[in-house]
Design an enzyme around this catalytic site. Sequence first.
Site, PDB file in Angstrom:
ATOM      1  N   ASP A 150       0.850  -1.203   0.000  1.00 16.88           N
ATOM      2  CA  ASP A 150       0.000   0.000   0.000  1.00 16.88           C
ATOM      3  C   ASP A 150       0.883   1.251   0.000  1.00 16.88           C
ATOM      4  O   ASP A 150       0.668   2.191  -0.771  1.00 16.88           O
ATOM      5  CB  ASP A 150      -0.908   0.064   1.242  1.00 16.88           C
ATOM      6  CG  ASP A 150      -1.982  -1.004   1.282  1.00 16.88           C
ATOM      7  OD1 ASP A 150      -1.627  -2.176   1.517  1.00 16.88           O
ATOM      8  OD2 ASP A 150      -3.165  -0.677   1.075  1.00 16.88           O
TER       9      ASP A 150
ATOM     10  N   THR B 274      -7.430  -4.323   0.231  1.00 15.89           N
ATOM     11  CA  THR B 274      -6.211  -4.890   0.838  1.00 15.89           C
ATOM     12  C   THR B 274      -6.476  -6.289   1.406  1.00 15.89           C
ATOM     13  O   THR B 274      -5.592  -7.146   1.393  1.00 15.89           O
ATOM     14  CB  THR B 274      -5.668  -3.951   1.937  1.00 15.89           C
ATOM     15  OG1 THR B 274      -5.514  -2.649   1.367  1.00 15.89           O
ATOM     16  CG2 THR B 274      -4.324  -4.404   2.443  1.00 15.89           C
TER      17      THR B 274
ATOM     18  N   GLU C 118      -5.133   7.471   0.321  1.00 14.41           N
ATOM     19  CA  GLU C 118      -5.604   6.827   1.549  1.00 14.41           C
ATOM     20  C   GLU C 118      -4.530   6.798   2.644  1.00 14.41           C
ATOM     21  O   GLU C 118      -4.853   6.834   3.825  1.00 14.41           O
ATOM     22  CB  GLU C 118      -6.070   5.390   1.259  1.00 14.41           C
ATOM     23  CG  GLU C 118      -6.706   4.772   2.491  1.00 14.41           C
ATOM     24  CD  GLU C 118      -7.409   3.457   2.248  1.00 14.41           C
ATOM     25  OE1 GLU C 118      -7.201   2.849   1.180  1.00 14.41           O
ATOM     26  OE2 GLU C 118      -8.161   3.034   3.141  1.00 14.41           O
TER      27      GLU C 118
ATOM     28  N   ILE D  34      -3.944   0.501  -2.828  1.00 12.22           N
ATOM     29  CA  ILE D  34      -4.450  -0.876  -2.959  1.00 12.22           C
ATOM     30  C   ILE D  34      -5.864  -0.857  -2.405  1.00 12.22           C
ATOM     31  O   ILE D  34      -6.068  -0.728  -1.198  1.00 12.22           O
ATOM     32  CB  ILE D  34      -3.613  -1.912  -2.186  1.00 12.22           C
ATOM     33  CG1 ILE D  34      -2.212  -2.020  -2.790  1.00 12.22           C
ATOM     34  CG2 ILE D  34      -4.305  -3.296  -2.248  1.00 12.22           C
ATOM     35  CD1 ILE D  34      -1.379  -3.176  -2.240  1.00 12.22           C
ATOM     36  N   ASP D  35      -6.821  -0.971  -3.293  1.00 11.31           N
ATOM     37  CA  ASP D  35      -8.220  -1.012  -2.869  1.00 11.31           C
ATOM     38  C   ASP D  35      -8.604  -2.482  -2.776  1.00 11.31           C
ATOM     39  O   ASP D  35      -8.523  -3.212  -3.756  1.00 11.31           O
ATOM     40  CB  ASP D  35      -9.082  -0.291  -3.915  1.00 11.31           C
ATOM     41  CG  ASP D  35     -10.552  -0.321  -3.548  1.00 11.31           C
ATOM     42  OD1 ASP D  35     -10.862  -0.287  -2.344  1.00 11.31           O
ATOM     43  OD2 ASP D  35     -11.385  -0.379  -4.465  1.00 11.31           O
TER      44      ASP D  35
ATOM     45  N   ASP E 251     -12.422   4.993  -2.824  1.00 15.46           N
ATOM     46  CA  ASP E 251     -12.961   3.641  -3.023  1.00 15.46           C
ATOM     47  C   ASP E 251     -13.912   3.575  -4.213  1.00 15.46           C
ATOM     48  O   ASP E 251     -14.407   2.480  -4.530  1.00 15.46           O
ATOM     49  CB  ASP E 251     -13.718   3.166  -1.775  1.00 15.46           C
ATOM     50  CG  ASP E 251     -12.774   2.741  -0.655  1.00 15.46           C
ATOM     51  OD1 ASP E 251     -11.631   2.369  -0.966  1.00 15.46           O
ATOM     52  OD2 ASP E 251     -13.190   2.785   0.522  1.00 15.46           O
TER      53      ASP E 251
ATOM     54  N   ASP F 234      -6.436   5.349  -4.244  1.00 19.04           N
ATOM     55  CA  ASP F 234      -6.380   4.210  -3.324  1.00 19.04           C
ATOM     56  C   ASP F 234      -5.273   3.301  -3.845  1.00 19.04           C
ATOM     57  O   ASP F 234      -5.427   2.656  -4.873  1.00 19.04           O
ATOM     58  CB  ASP F 234      -7.724   3.460  -3.275  1.00 19.04           C
ATOM     59  CG  ASP F 234      -7.772   2.527  -2.071  1.00 19.04           C
ATOM     60  OD1 ASP F 234      -6.697   2.169  -1.563  1.00 19.04           O
ATOM     61  OD2 ASP F 234      -8.891   2.160  -1.643  1.00 19.04           O
TER      62      ASP F 234
END
Length: 343
Positions: free
Chosen positions: A47, A131, A70, A128-129, A276, A126
């Site tokens: 991330d 995770t 994020e 890593i959307d 998101d 984001d």
Amino acid sequence: MATPEQHLQPALRAVTLASRLCRSVQARLDQVRAITKDDKSPVTVADFASQAVICHTLRQALGPVPIVGEESSAFLREDAHAAHRRAAIDAAREVWPGVAEDQFLDAIDAGAADPPADGGDFWTLDPIDGTKGFLRGQQYAVSLSLISAGRPVLGVLGCPNLALDHTAPIDGLTPQGTLFWAIAGQGAFESVLSDTSARRRLGPPGPLPSPLRLCSSVEEAHTKGDTVAEVLQHAAHTFIPLRLDGQGKYAVVARGQGDAYLRLPSKKGYIERIWDHAAGVIIAQEAGRIVTDALGHPLDFSRGRGLDVNRGIVAAHPALHPALIASIRDLGLADPPSAAPNA
Ligand code: AMP
Ligand code: MG
């Protein structure tokens, strides 16, 4: 200010590089440390590395643009977390050779802005959307979008585990992921992650199949599976569930592999985060799908880091969307906006 078209190439490059590093970290997941943040959602070294690489790539091409991401570097800067810091920098170096520690941490924080108070354009990210999907070895997305006047005008979504082949199983890993992108008024596209020149235009939607194919979260805490079933049942539709993490759900609907994505509030007062949704929303809309909140209201990206005046999401084929909204209203499943922040 540059046009969305001038922003597209750096955005594609940023998401492609980040997706490549995420794939590489996911391939050695046993070494990845899941770090529990205050809100109990997991965040990994990937991330942080993904956010740093994307912010660096965008800023190199476009200058000091505001990026509402994020993550922030606060956790990694703590002495107690030196091992995580080193692991995150190593992950970034796969696509950003030789990056120094300070440069890396500053790049993460280049994405820690709030939306501009003057209502100006900004990026939302984001890194890593999904995770939790990433940690399970399943689907996740790298999501980047440009917001102008309260709506996404450009979106890029890297889905490193989603095959370009629409008939491939969503659960299986794929040797080549898919990149999706859209610019307002110019359509939505997909290509293999490694080569955007071989692009394919998405849409328009074909006839609705029966049973329908319905996307929702894997995490029951984000949308309850039995509530989704209730909505479809009330609308007199049968369906096959397609459960996957992250904004790949929007992409699956945009390319006609699914017919709807339902996200119904399962926690009272939960406010959806802009990163998101922004990229997935414009990709689905530009492919001719309808996206609103669960009450049928347009999504308002001008309220800060959250979609404060919206609850839930319905992204669907235009022939299906009205029936889903009616069903949600009849069943009273979209809790109205309240002042309560995410707790
Ligand atoms: P998904 O994989 O589509 O379920 O979405 C993952 C995203 O859900 C994460 O990035 C979180 O920001 C978000 N999330 C966390 N808690 C909730 C919740 N209670 N309801 C809805 N979304 C949530
Ligand atoms: Mg997310």
